[in-house]
Design a protein around this motif. Structure first.
Motif, PDB file in Angstrom:
ATOM      1  N   LYS A  50     -32.711   6.541  28.589  1.00 14.03           N
ATOM      2  CA  LYS A  50     -31.754   5.877  27.909  1.00 14.03           C
ATOM      3  C   LYS A  50     -30.312   5.826  28.639  1.00 14.03           C
ATOM      4  N   SER A  51     -30.458   6.329  29.766  1.00 11.62           N
ATOM      5  CA  SER A  51     -29.291   6.566  30.450  1.00 11.62           C
ATOM      6  C   SER A  51     -28.151   5.563  30.613  1.00 11.62           C
ATOM      7  N   GLU A  52     -28.529   4.203  30.237  1.00 12.41           N
ATOM      8  CA  GLU A  52     -27.517   3.188  30.267  1.00 12.41           C
ATOM      9  C   GLU A  52     -26.710   3.241  28.988  1.00 12.41           C
ATOM     10  N   GLU A  53     -27.247   3.867  28.271  1.00 12.13           N
ATOM     11  CA  GLU A  53     -26.508   4.064  26.993  1.00 12.13           C
ATOM     12  C   GLU A  53     -25.669   5.321  26.678  1.00 12.13           C
ATOM     13  N   ILE A  54     -25.897   6.163  27.808  1.00 10.50           N
ATOM     14  CA  ILE A  54     -25.305   7.778  27.842  1.00 10.50           C
ATOM     15  C   ILE A  54     -23.966   7.806  28.648  1.00 10.50           C
ATOM     16  N   GLN A  55     -22.991   8.099  28.507  1.00  7.17           N
ATOM     17  CA  GLN A  55     -21.933   8.473  29.305  1.00  7.17           C
ATOM     18  C   GLN A  55     -21.770   9.764  29.725  1.00  7.17           C
ATOM     19  N   CYS A  56     -22.160  10.758  29.129  1.00  5.92           N
ATOM     20  CA  CYS A  56     -22.504  12.083  29.510  1.00  5.92           C
ATOM     21  C   CYS A  56     -23.215  13.003  28.521  1.00  5.92           C
ATOM     22  N   VAL A  57     -23.841  13.971  28.922  1.00  6.05           N
ATOM     23  CA  VAL A  57     -24.764  14.939  28.376  1.00  6.05           C
ATOM     24  C   VAL A  57     -23.875  16.330  28.201  1.00  6.05           C
ATOM     25  N   VAL A  58     -23.748  16.975  26.919  1.00  5.91           N
ATOM     26  CA  VAL A  58     -23.359  18.014  26.517  1.00  5.91           C
ATOM     27  C   VAL A  58     -24.399  19.161  26.643  1.00  5.91           C
ATOM     28  N   SER A  59     -24.562  20.215  27.312  1.00  7.37           N
ATOM     29  CA  SER A  59     -25.480  21.103  27.007  1.00  7.37           C
ATOM     30  C   SER A  59     -25.150  22.666  27.616  1.00  7.37           C
ATOM     31  N   ARG A  60     -25.690  23.532  27.021  1.00  2.43           N
ATOM     32  CA  ARG A  60     -25.276  24.746  27.357  1.00  2.43           C
ATOM     33  C   ARG A  60     -25.881  25.053  28.802  1.00  2.43           C
ATOM     34  N   ALA A  61     -27.578  24.714  28.845  1.00  3.21           N
ATOM     35  CA  ALA A  61     -28.352  24.852  29.962  1.00  3.21           C
ATOM     36  C   ALA A  61     -28.350  23.690  30.878  1.00  3.21           C
ATOM     37  N   GLU A  62     -28.574  23.607  32.174  1.00  5.61           N
ATOM     38  CA  GLU A  62     -29.008  22.491  32.771  1.00  5.61           C
ATOM     39  C   GLU A  62     -30.421  22.127  32.762  1.00  5.61           C
ATOM     40  N   LEU A  63     -30.581  20.563  32.631  1.00 12.78           N
ATOM     41  CA  LEU A  63     -31.887  19.946  32.413  1.00 12.78           C
ATOM     42  C   LEU A  63     -32.133  19.153  33.551  1.00 12.78           C
ATOM     43  N   PRO A  64     -33.372  19.080  33.786  1.00  9.85           N
ATOM     44  CA  PRO A  64     -33.881  18.306  34.991  1.00  9.85           C
ATOM     45  C   PRO A  64     -33.423  16.982  35.115  1.00  9.85           C
ATOM     46  N   GLY A  65     -32.975  16.610  36.104  1.00  7.98           N
ATOM     47  CA  GLY A  65     -32.575  14.935  36.213  1.00  7.98           C
ATOM     48  C   GLY A  65     -31.381  14.625  35.321  1.00  7.98           C
ATOM     49  N   LEU A  66     -30.710  15.728  34.747  1.00  4.81           N
ATOM     50  CA  LEU A  66     -29.427  15.226  34.161  1.00  4.81           C
ATOM     51  C   LEU A  66     -28.109  15.880  34.520  1.00  4.81           C
ATOM     52  N   ASP A  67     -26.817  15.351  34.681  1.00  7.48           N
ATOM     53  CA  ASP A  67     -25.803  16.098  34.968  1.00  7.48           C
ATOM     54  C   ASP A  67     -25.158  16.597  33.551  1.00  7.48           C
ATOM     55  N   CYS A  68     -25.366  17.720  33.218  1.00  6.06           N
ATOM     56  CA  CYS A  68     -24.785  18.525  32.033  1.00  6.06           C
ATOM     57  C   CYS A  68     -23.273  18.899  31.980  1.00  6.06           C
ATOM     58  N   ILE A  69     -22.545  18.944  31.123  1.00  5.49           N
ATOM     59  CA  ILE A  69     -21.244  19.387  31.010  1.00  5.49           C
ATOM     60  C   ILE A  69     -21.318  20.172  29.878  1.00  5.49           C
ATOM     61  N   GLY A  70     -20.424  21.466  29.839  1.00  2.41           N
ATOM     62  CA  GLY A  70     -20.290  22.386  28.695  1.00  2.41           C
ATOM     63  C   GLY A  70     -19.559  21.891  27.340  1.00  2.41           C
ATOM     64  N   PHE A  71     -19.794  22.564  26.398  1.00  6.47           N
ATOM     65  CA  PHE A  71     -19.054  22.234  25.109  1.00  6.47           C
ATOM     66  C   PHE A  71     -17.666  22.154  25.101  1.00  6.47           C
ATOM     67  N   GLY A  72     -16.976  21.281  24.704  1.00  5.29           N
ATOM     68  CA  GLY A  72     -15.734  21.204  24.615  1.00  5.29           C
ATOM     69  C   GLY A  72     -14.968  20.536  25.961  1.00  5.29           C
TER      70      GLY A  72
END
Length: 339
Positions: free
Chosen positions: A293-315
């Motif tokens: 669903k990457s074309e619907e998602i601007q960014c992913v918020v997560s405490r931990a890194e996930l494979p294949g995803l660029d994650c950022i911290g809360f806030g």
């Protein structure tokens, strides 16, 4: 203007925006009168984010060093169709064009038509030569490339109108957050900022949370109640009441704390004053599903890194830097490649 002059002019604007400015505040209040979604607090938050994150001298220098930017202007004209969902949402594109030495032909959104022209006048006051790089227009003409931002529906029209030109056309996107049930109150409060800032209207606002099976929402909803002043805003309140009526009439199970409605839904995008949630069983499968669903998602918020995803911290969703390009499309690479 040479490259260093352009960067210095941008940095000077950033410095000036961090000082008190009665004229700017008058423009802020005029904008609020024109568009009640753009509260003075939200406008000033956007202005300060631009000043600190996009117009910082050292950040500008390091960012520009990553590209092969000609010291002389590129000489190309870039047509820009601005969105109006949050204040100054297209300013990053203008920074890119100016740094690259392109001329920007800007069609403003009716929802945000005062702030940007004022900031361009401020740039001109810092360096008169910058006036040659910007034009506010009613319709785009005589351009070499296009950057257009809008809804999924308007994007189809943009494709038809601008498809024959080099272009970047952006559609609806939202941020998502992944919880594991061990988040602290501070982390949940930071997530609340990701959800509620700008009333959730930005493409980087979290519109959906993924939670583990059996997740208890009590701590989350209690923390979100700290943002209950949002319900005092008439337009937000109207949307809250409308969506509350919809879920009740359609007998959709929901959770409500007086300022936001949570409903289980597989869709990424949610209505104003609503937040979708979905249960997951394991993070690996979730990461794979989000990649699809990457074309619907601007960014992913997560405490931990996930494979294949660029994650950022809360806030952190509303704190993009110069290299955080919307939709993951490198605007500077696009512009410097126009020659």
């Amino acid at each position: 203007m040479r490259l260093q002059e352009r960067l210095d002019t941008l940095a000077s604007l950033g410095t000036s925006l961090q000082r008190e400015d009665e004229m700017l505040q008058a423009i802020v209040h005029r904008t609020h009168y024109n568009n009640l979604w753009f509260t003075p607090d939200n406008q000033n938050a956007a202005i300060q984010a631009i000043a600190s994150r996009l117009l910082n001298p050292s950040l500008l220098r390091d960012w520009a060093a990553g590209y092969d930017i000609s010291d002389q202007p590129v000489g190309k004209t870039v047509g820009m169709v601005m969105a109006g969902n949050i204040p100054l949402v297209g300013f990053h594109d203008l920074i890119c064009a100016f740094a690259a030495g392109c001329k920007s032909q800007v069609k403003l959104s009716e929802k945000d038509r005062f702030l940007l022209p004022y900031l361009l006048k401020r740039l001109e006051a810092i360096h008169p030569g910058s006036a040659d790089y910007f034009a506010i227009v009613d319709s785009l003409k005589g351009f070499d490339a296009v950057i257009a931002t809008g809804s999924n529906n308007s994007a189809r029209y943009f494709e038809a109108y601008f498809g024959k030109y080099p272009h970047i056309i952006r559609r609806n996107r939202n941020a998502v957050a992944i919880l594991d049930g061990t988040e602290t109150r501070e982390e949940l409060a930071a997530l609340g900022r990701d959800i509620f800032q700008y009333f959730g209207l930005g493409c980087r606002n979290v519109s959906k949370v993924y939670v583990p099976a059996g997740y208890h929402f009590q701590a989350l909803m209690e923390t979100f109640h700290d943002f209950n002043e949002v319900i005092l805003h008439d337009k937000y309140k109207n949307n809250f009441d409308y969506n509350m009526a919809l879920v009740m009439l359609n007998r959709i199970p929901f959770i409500n704390n007086g300022c936001i409605i949570l409903a289980e839904n597989q869709a990424i995008a949610s209505r104003i004053a609503m937040l979708h949630y979905e249960f997951y069983s394991d993070k690996s499968s979730l990461a794979a599903a989000l990649q699809e669903k990457s074309e619907e998602i601007q960014c992913v918020v997560s405490r931990a890194e996930l494979p294949g995803l660029d994650c950022i911290g809360f806030g952190k969703t509303q704190e993009p830097g110069l290299g955080d390009y919307p939709d993951g499309v490198d605007v500077m690479a696009f512009l410097t490649g126009l020659n």
